[in-house]
Design an enzyme around this catalytic site. Structure first.
Site, PDB file in Angstrom:
ATOM      1  N   TRP A  54       0.804  -1.225   0.000  1.00 55.15           N
ATOM      2  CA  TRP A  54       0.000   0.000   0.000  1.00 55.15           C
ATOM      3  C   TRP A  54       0.831   1.266   0.000  1.00 55.15           C
ATOM      4  CZ3 TRP A  54      -4.580  -1.028  -1.492  1.00 55.15           C
ATOM      5  CH2 TRP A  54      -5.141  -2.266  -1.187  1.00 55.15           C
TER       6      TRP A  54
ATOM      7  N   SER B 105       8.981   4.923  -4.353  1.00 54.76           N
ATOM      8  CA  SER B 105       7.716   5.557  -4.716  1.00 54.76           C
ATOM      9  C   SER B 105       7.915   6.554  -5.854  1.00 54.76           C
ATOM     10  CB  SER B 105       7.128   6.308  -3.518  1.00 54.76           C
ATOM     11  OG  SER B 105       6.039   7.123  -3.938  1.00 54.76           O
TER      12      SER B 105
ATOM     13  N   ASP C 204      -1.593  12.244  -6.772  1.00 47.74           N
ATOM     14  CA  ASP C 204      -2.854  11.625  -6.381  1.00 47.74           C
ATOM     15  C   ASP C 204      -3.940  12.665  -6.570  1.00 47.74           C
ATOM     16  OD1 ASP C 204      -1.438   9.366  -5.698  1.00 47.74           O
ATOM     17  OD2 ASP C 204      -1.386   9.829  -3.554  1.00 47.74           O
TER      18      ASP C 204
ATOM     19  N   GLU D  46      -5.225   1.596  -7.093  1.00 49.76           N
ATOM     20  CA  GLU D  46      -5.280   2.984  -6.634  1.00 49.76           C
ATOM     21  C   GLU D  46      -5.923   3.854  -7.703  1.00 49.76           C
ATOM     22  OE1 GLU D  46      -1.588   4.550  -5.234  1.00 49.76           O
ATOM     23  OE2 GLU D  46      -1.525   3.178  -3.550  1.00 49.76           O
TER      24      GLU D  46
ATOM     25  N   HIS E 162      -4.038   7.451  -8.349  1.00 52.02           N
ATOM     26  CA  HIS E 162      -2.604   7.726  -8.549  1.00 52.02           C
ATOM     27  C   HIS E 162      -2.291   7.807 -10.046  1.00 52.02           C
ATOM     28  CE1 HIS E 162       1.793   7.265  -7.460  1.00 52.02           C
ATOM     29  NE2 HIS E 162       1.802   6.867  -8.722  1.00 52.02           N
TER      30      HIS E 162
HETATM   31 ZN   LIG Z   1       0.086   8.103  -5.255  1.00 55.00          ZN
END
Ligand SMILES: [Zn+2]
Length: 287
Positions: free
Chosen positions: A191, A198, A207, A255, A258
């Site tokens: 997650w 990242s 996001d 997600e 994202h």
């Molecule tokens: Zn993200």
């Protein structure tokens, strides 16, 4: 206070705002530590609290090694045996040869420790992105608004230090949910990427949520804003990076918020192909 499981999502949202202690879901910030026993908070997501400190002015001390994913040096000296057969990696032009907009960042391909802070440009409410994607992102947001949608940035560039904080908080949550050791780390990393793994650390990811529904959960995909973004983002150079059916390849849970900048040509190609970024890069490098 009621037991968390008795709370409605709306109540949780309110509590989150009050308690303020951030927990993490996906790559965003959610929940409160006071509510960490709730299954709602573990997998199905919760409020899209903006990163409270998206752009710390300075980096912290070096991370402990245990937080971080192994860097590619290990695979350059020889693939682990178990992956030799299945990867059958094309003897490709290296990922390192790709232009900046196609940089692959994931747990298997973390950023170098000396990856510099990108040249940043503010995009909204203190959130910044790599200046090279700024104009396309602004154009995407503006087009969404002109179409009657309400896209809101809730996370953008994160320093390595910030990413480490988010990851550690998510590991703590996993431990509080009963997982231990490596299991907790693996669960957390599904997650929240560990530091250096990242895309947010590159400034190439954002996001985006619907102003009227700012929760980072699967319902996000049903909002008018998110449906619009998914349909039109490629025109502005973005892809939905972690599609629902690709978690086994991306290593990250679904997600529907994202977005990753890859450039207009690649984004259109990826959108048409139905492939996730890892799959598309495999093909792209092999061709
Ligand atoms: Zn993200």
């Amino acid at each position: 206070m009621k037991h968390p499981s008795a709370l409605t999502r709306r109540e949780l949202v309110a509590l989150v705002g009050v308690a303020g202690t951030a927990l993490i879901l996906g790559e965003g910030v959610i929940g409160t530590e006071a509510l960490n026993h709730s299954a709602l908070l573990s997998r199905t997501g919760d409020t899209a609290q903006p990163d409270p400190n998206p752009n710390p002015s300075s980096e912290g001390p070096a991370a402990s090694a245990s937080d971080e994913v192994p860097h590619l040096a290990t695979t350059k000296t020889g693939e682990p045996e178990e992956t030799l057969e299945e990867s059958a990696a094309p003897s490709e032009p290296s990922l390192d040869d790709l232009p900046w907009n196609l940089r692959l960042v994931n747990k298997e391909h973390p950023l170098a420790k000396d990856f510099p802070t990108p040249e940043l440009k503010d995009v909204a409410d203190g959130y910044a992105v790599d200046e090279r994607i700024h104009d396309d992102l602004v154009a995407l947001l503006k087009a969404g608004e002109e179409a009657g949608r309400r896209p809101v940035v809730c996370s953008a560039y994160r320093s390595h230090k910030r990413q480490r904080e988010l990851y550690r908080a998510r590991v703590r949550q996993s431990k509080e949910e009963g997982k231990s050791g490596q299991e907790a780390k693996d669960d957390a990393a599904f997650w929240v990427a560990p530091p250096y793994a990242s895309e947010h650390e590159t400034g190439l990811a954002v996001d985006l949520v619907d102003a009227s529904y700012q929760e980072l959960d699967e319902k996000q995909e049903t909002t008018a804003t998110q449906r619009w973004l998914m349909k039109h983002c490629a025109k502005y150079g973005f892809i939905l990076r972690y599609p629902t059916d690709k978690s086994d390849i991306t290593g990250i849970g679904y997600e529907p918020w994202h977005y990753r900048y890859v450039g207009k040509e690649a984004a259109s190609d990826i959108a048409e192909s139905g492939l996730c970024f890892e799959e598309w890069l495999d093909q792209h490098l092999a061709s």
